[in-house]
Motif scaffolding. Structure first.
Motif, PDB file in Angstrom:
ATOM      1  N   LYS A 211       1.105  -1.295   0.105  1.00 34.39           N
ATOM      2  CA  LYS A 211      -0.120   0.195   0.280  1.00 34.39           C
ATOM      3  C   LYS A 211       0.957   1.360   0.262  1.00 34.39           C
ATOM      4  O   LYS A 211       0.442   2.315  -0.137  1.00 34.39           O
ATOM      5  N   ARG A 212       2.177   1.244   0.922  1.00 35.19           N
ATOM      6  CA  ARG A 212       2.409   2.720   0.885  1.00 35.19           C
ATOM      7  C   ARG A 212       3.860   2.679   0.053  1.00 35.19           C
ATOM      8  O   ARG A 212       3.972   3.620  -0.470  1.00 35.19           O
ATOM      9  N   GLU A 213       3.968   1.350  -0.138  1.00 35.77           N
ATOM     10  CA  GLU A 213       5.066   1.816  -1.712  1.00 35.77           C
ATOM     11  C   GLU A 213       4.819   1.506  -3.037  1.00 35.77           C
ATOM     12  O   GLU A 213       5.768   2.236  -4.393  1.00 35.77           O
ATOM     13  N   ILE A 214       3.945   0.590  -3.011  1.00 41.89           N
ATOM     14  CA  ILE A 214       3.576   0.378  -4.542  1.00 41.89           C
ATOM     15  C   ILE A 214       2.250   1.404  -4.997  1.00 41.89           C
ATOM     16  O   ILE A 214       2.586   2.163  -5.915  1.00 41.89           O
ATOM     17  N   LEU A 215       1.205   1.125  -3.927  1.00 40.37           N
ATOM     18  CA  LEU A 215       0.039   1.764  -4.530  1.00 40.37           C
ATOM     19  C   LEU A 215       0.629   3.150  -4.175  1.00 40.37           C
ATOM     20  O   LEU A 215      -0.956   4.200  -4.401  1.00 40.37           O
ATOM     21  N   ASP A 216       1.357   3.814  -3.256  1.00 42.32           N
ATOM     22  CA  ASP A 216       0.894   4.960  -3.280  1.00 42.32           C
ATOM     23  C   ASP A 216      -0.110   6.069  -2.017  1.00 42.32           C
ATOM     24  O   ASP A 216      -0.442   6.905  -2.353  1.00 42.32           O
ATOM     25  N   ASN A 217       0.128   4.236  -1.247  1.00 46.61           N
ATOM     26  CA  ASN A 217      -1.461   5.245   0.553  1.00 46.61           C
ATOM     27  C   ASN A 217      -2.703   5.855  -0.892  1.00 46.61           C
ATOM     28  O   ASN A 217      -3.048   6.924  -0.281  1.00 46.61           O
ATOM     29  N   PRO A 218      -3.104   4.998  -1.339  1.00 45.94           N
ATOM     30  CA  PRO A 218      -4.166   5.294  -1.800  1.00 45.94           C
ATOM     31  C   PRO A 218      -5.651   5.889  -0.824  1.00 45.94           C
ATOM     32  O   PRO A 218      -5.856   5.305  -0.135  1.00 45.94           O
ATOM     33  N   VAL A 219      -6.226   7.429  -1.123  1.00 44.61           N
ATOM     34  CA  VAL A 219      -7.729   6.875  -0.098  1.00 44.61           C
ATOM     35  C   VAL A 219      -8.454   5.735  -0.307  1.00 44.61           C
ATOM     36  O   VAL A 219      -8.785   5.146   0.441  1.00 44.61           O
ATOM     37  N   VAL A 220      -8.595   4.927  -1.313  1.00 41.61           N
ATOM     38  CA  VAL A 220      -9.571   4.053  -1.744  1.00 41.61           C
ATOM     39  C   VAL A 220      -8.685   3.283  -2.492  1.00 41.61           C
ATOM     40  O   VAL A 220      -8.290   2.905  -3.481  1.00 41.61           O
ATOM     41  N   LEU A 221      -8.666   1.586  -1.758  1.00 43.14           N
ATOM     42  CA  LEU A 221      -7.701   1.005  -2.069  1.00 43.14           C
ATOM     43  C   LEU A 221      -8.595  -0.594  -2.513  1.00 43.14           C
ATOM     44  O   LEU A 221      -9.523  -0.027  -2.999  1.00 43.14           O
ATOM     45  N   PRO A 222      -8.221  -0.756  -3.746  1.00 39.69           N
ATOM     46  CA  PRO A 222      -8.471  -1.937  -4.637  1.00 39.69           C
ATOM     47  C   PRO A 222      -9.418  -3.004  -4.018  1.00 39.69           C
ATOM     48  O   PRO A 222      -8.889  -3.236  -2.871  1.00 39.69           O
ATOM     49  N   ASN A 223     -10.642  -3.773  -4.527  1.00 39.34           N
ATOM     50  CA  ASN A 223     -11.315  -4.526  -3.519  1.00 39.34           C
ATOM     51  C   ASN A 223     -10.563  -5.666  -3.321  1.00 39.34           C
ATOM     52  O   ASN A 223     -10.550  -7.070  -2.302  1.00 39.34           O
ATOM     53  N   TRP A 224      -9.762  -6.378  -3.998  1.00 34.93           N
ATOM     54  CA  TRP A 224      -8.592  -7.225  -4.056  1.00 34.93           C
ATOM     55  C   TRP A 224      -7.569  -7.047  -3.243  1.00 34.93           C
ATOM     56  O   TRP A 224      -7.536  -8.632  -1.680  1.00 34.93           O
ATOM     57  N   TYR A 225      -7.420  -5.680  -2.487  1.00 31.87           N
ATOM     58  CA  TYR A 225      -6.412  -6.019  -1.455  1.00 31.87           C
ATOM     59  C   TYR A 225      -7.477  -6.055  -0.137  1.00 31.87           C
ATOM     60  O   TYR A 225      -6.627  -6.158   0.771  1.00 31.87           O
ATOM     61  N   GLU A 226      -8.733  -5.105  -0.177  1.00 33.89           N
ATOM     62  CA  GLU A 226      -9.211  -5.296   1.351  1.00 33.89           C
ATOM     63  C   GLU A 226      -9.435  -6.471   1.107  1.00 33.89           C
ATOM     64  O   GLU A 226      -9.924  -6.988   2.374  1.00 33.89           O
ATOM     65  N   ALA A 227     -10.052  -7.546   0.353  1.00 37.21           N
ATOM     66  CA  ALA A 227     -10.166  -8.724   0.388  1.00 37.21           C
ATOM     67  C   ALA A 227      -9.231  -9.776   1.017  1.00 37.21           C
ATOM     68  O   ALA A 227      -9.694 -10.680   1.986  1.00 37.21           O
ATOM     69  N   SER A 228      -7.875  -8.882   0.463  1.00 35.07           N
ATOM     70  CA  SER A 228      -6.811 -10.334   1.258  1.00 35.07           C
ATOM     71  C   SER A 228      -6.292  -9.580   2.614  1.00 35.07           C
ATOM     72  O   SER A 228      -5.685  -9.936   3.383  1.00 35.07           O
ATOM     73  N   TYR A 229      -5.875  -7.757   2.480  1.00 33.55           N
ATOM     74  CA  TYR A 229      -6.103  -7.515   4.139  1.00 33.55           C
ATOM     75  C   TYR A 229      -6.953  -8.472   5.317  1.00 33.55           C
ATOM     76  O   TYR A 229      -6.539  -8.754   6.302  1.00 33.55           O
ATOM     77  N   GLY A 230      -8.373  -8.855   4.853  1.00 32.77           N
ATOM     78  CA  GLY A 230      -9.339  -8.723   5.864  1.00 32.77           C
ATOM     79  C   GLY A 230      -9.458 -10.557   6.173  1.00 32.77           C
ATOM     80  O   GLY A 230      -9.787 -10.912   7.387  1.00 32.77           O
ATOM     81  N   LEU A 231      -8.891 -11.543   4.668  1.00 31.66           N
ATOM     82  CA  LEU A 231      -8.397 -13.350   5.081  1.00 31.66           C
ATOM     83  C   LEU A 231      -7.614 -12.785   5.888  1.00 31.66           C
ATOM     84  O   LEU A 231      -7.413 -13.358   7.365  1.00 31.66           O
ATOM     85  N   PHE A 232      -6.469 -12.366   5.711  1.00 32.71           N
ATOM     86  CA  PHE A 232      -4.887 -11.854   6.687  1.00 32.71           C
ATOM     87  C   PHE A 232      -5.501 -11.697   8.069  1.00 32.71           C
ATOM     88  O   PHE A 232      -4.873 -12.309   9.144  1.00 32.71           O
ATOM     89  N   PHE A 233      -6.419 -10.543   8.413  1.00 33.71           N
ATOM     90  CA  PHE A 233      -6.571 -10.337   9.247  1.00 33.71           C
ATOM     91  C   PHE A 233      -7.664 -10.728  10.702  1.00 33.71           C
ATOM     92  O   PHE A 233      -7.002 -10.914  11.239  1.00 33.71           O
ATOM     93  N   VAL A 234      -8.227 -10.911   9.691  1.00 31.92           N
ATOM     94  CA  VAL A 234      -9.208 -12.713  10.710  1.00 31.92           C
ATOM     95  C   VAL A 234      -8.416 -13.808  10.766  1.00 31.92           C
ATOM     96  O   VAL A 234      -8.492 -14.473  12.198  1.00 31.92           O
ATOM     97  N   ALA A 235      -6.902 -14.496   9.721  1.00 32.18           N
ATOM     98  CA  ALA A 235      -7.409 -15.878  10.565  1.00 32.18           C
ATOM     99  C   ALA A 235      -5.834 -14.994  11.896  1.00 32.18           C
ATOM    100  O   ALA A 235      -5.681 -16.174  12.300  1.00 32.18           O
ATOM    101  N   PHE A 236      -4.984 -14.083  11.785  1.00 32.78           N
ATOM    102  CA  PHE A 236      -4.402 -13.610  12.821  1.00 32.78           C
ATOM    103  C   PHE A 236      -4.926 -13.323  14.314  1.00 32.78           C
ATOM    104  O   PHE A 236      -4.726 -14.011  15.487  1.00 32.78           O
ATOM    105  N   SER A 237      -6.509 -12.986  14.160  1.00 36.07           N
ATOM    106  CA  SER A 237      -7.438 -12.467  14.874  1.00 36.07           C
ATOM    107  C   SER A 237      -7.530 -14.115  15.763  1.00 36.07           C
ATOM    108  O   SER A 237      -7.641 -13.832  16.837  1.00 36.07           O
ATOM    109  N   ALA A 238      -7.854 -14.955  15.180  1.00 35.99           N
ATOM    110  CA  ALA A 238      -8.399 -16.174  15.716  1.00 35.99           C
ATOM    111  C   ALA A 238      -6.931 -17.014  16.144  1.00 35.99           C
ATOM    112  O   ALA A 238      -7.218 -17.453  17.032  1.00 35.99           O
TER     113      ALA A 238
END
Length: 394
Positions: free
Chosen positions: A282-309
């Motif tokens: 997000k920081r180095e390649i996407l340059d911190n956009p205000v709205v992130l691509p759906n693939w990014y949010e979905a990937s982040y969500g998957l890793f988020f719930v796996a880490f949480s559990a």
């Protein structure tokens, strides 16, 4: 809880749960979580995520990424553990009255006093001449009226009341989750996969749709939009685990989860590192956009719930194995932990306000803020609990 053998792990779920004696492991885990909340709020100003101070430290970003990913979900899970036994031994009227006293009253008091006092410290930084009376009146009339960390209280009350209605419909509604918990006595990995799958199904679409920063707000009643169903899942899964035969399920002190505590620590590292990988993208390649691509949010969500559990199970495994008997430094604080959660926010924000102009390293500022927040919030809670009747609330 009573020590049991593996042969009892497949016992049938009972329709009416038995009341359990206090469990030192879970009490200590809950107190530990309270300290995690205080630490989280003590270090936020000194991070990239919530950089409101000139000083920062990358280690605090690592702390905040971890804590924000699990600690409120774990609070809901632990709260859910005790709701089914409570419903089994109280009338609907008694349960409703107790929840209003324990949750509704503190939230109302905090919304009108504790939270405005806390956010006044932030408002003064922006407008040094602002009077508290003017700030308070604007907060409770025209807003915004954020609830700070006590949003957890009203949401938990809503979940408790929902659980009460569901219990009246069918006391055995949570039996399938309880049977899954019993099978996890020897196979906690299956419970981890279940927890990850359910929360992924509920969280990822919400994160993609709302994004991570959207909050539902109605006066002081607010909650992060993408996490409503995530928290509900943890609460009701916790209710299923605690419905009956807790000592024969995934949270058994003799189960495989407790015996493999360090292995769960290793499991947490994979999704945690993947989260950092996405942050780097997000920081180095996407340059911190205000709205992130759906693939990014979905990937982040998957890793988020796996880490949480994974980290929730790792923490529970640690306390089930190593903190189930004897003395712990957390024990003296256990009775005051709820009160500390309620009163700490203005303390930490005003400490950070006072530290703002000092040219100190971020680590020093955060350490001072954390230690003094623990001391002052504990002292305030102890003092409040001396008021007649207050111990029934705090």
């Amino acid at each position: 809880m009573t020590t049991i053998s593996h042969t009892g792990a497949t016992a049938e779920v009972q329709a009416v749960p038995k009341a359990n004696a206090r469990n030192a492991s879970l009490d200590r885990a809950r107190t530990f979580l309270t300290l995690v909340v205080l630490l989280h709020h003590a270090v936020i100003p000194y991070t990239y995520f919530g950089h409101t101070d000139a000083k920062s430290f990358i280690g605090f970003d690592m702390v905040v990424l971890a804590t924000d990913s699990f600690f409120m979900a774990m609070f809901f899970f632990l709260s859910g553990l005790f709701v089914w036994p409570g419903l089994g031994h109280k009338s609907p009227g008694t349960f409703f009255r107790d929840r209003l006293l324990r949750l509704g009253l503190p939230f109302a008091v905090a919304a009108f006093t504790i939270i405005p006092i806390a956010y006044y410290a932030i408002a003064l930084r922006q407008n040094p001449g602002l009077a508290f009376s003017a700030f308070w009146w604007k907060t409770v009339t025209s807003g915004p009226w954020p609830s700070g960390p006590v949003w957890f209280i009203w949401v938990l009350l809503a979940f408790d009341l929902t659980a009460s209605l569901l219990y009246r419909i069918s006391p055995r509604m949570d039996d399938p989750i309880n049977r899954l918990s019993q099978r996890a006595f020897e196979r906690p990995a299956g419970f981890f996969l279940f927890l990850t799958a359910v929360t992924a199904i509920l969280y990822i679409p919400a994160r993609v749709h709302f994004g991570p920063g959207k909050w539902f707000e109605l006066g002081p009643f607010d909650i992060q939009a993408s996490r409503v169903l995530l928290y509900a899942a943890y609460f009701f899964i916790g209710a299923g685990v605690g419905a009956a035969n807790v000592e024969r399920g995934v949270l058994s002190e003799d189960g495989r989860l407790a015996r493999s505590s360090w292995g769960w620590v290793a499991v947490t590292l994979v999704p945690y590192c993947l989260l950092w990988g996405l942050i780097a993208i997000k920081r180095e390649i996407l340059d911190n956009p205000v709205v992130l691509p759906n693939w990014y949010e979905a990937s982040y969500g998957l890793f988020f719930v796996a880490f949480s559990a994974a980290i929730i199970l790792a923490i529970l495994a640690y306390f089930l194995r190593f903190k189930r008997s004897g003395f712990s430094m957390l024990d003296p604080m256990q009775a005051d932990a709820y009160g500390m959660f309620l009163v700490h926010y203005p303390i930490v924000l005003w400490l950070q306000y006072g530290l703002f102009d000092y040219d100190l390293p971020a680590i020093a500022k955060a350490l001072v803020a954390f230690v003094l927040t623990v001391i002052f919030s504990w002292a305030v809670t102890r003092a409040l609990r001396q008021i007649p009747g207050a111990s029934k609330v705090l």
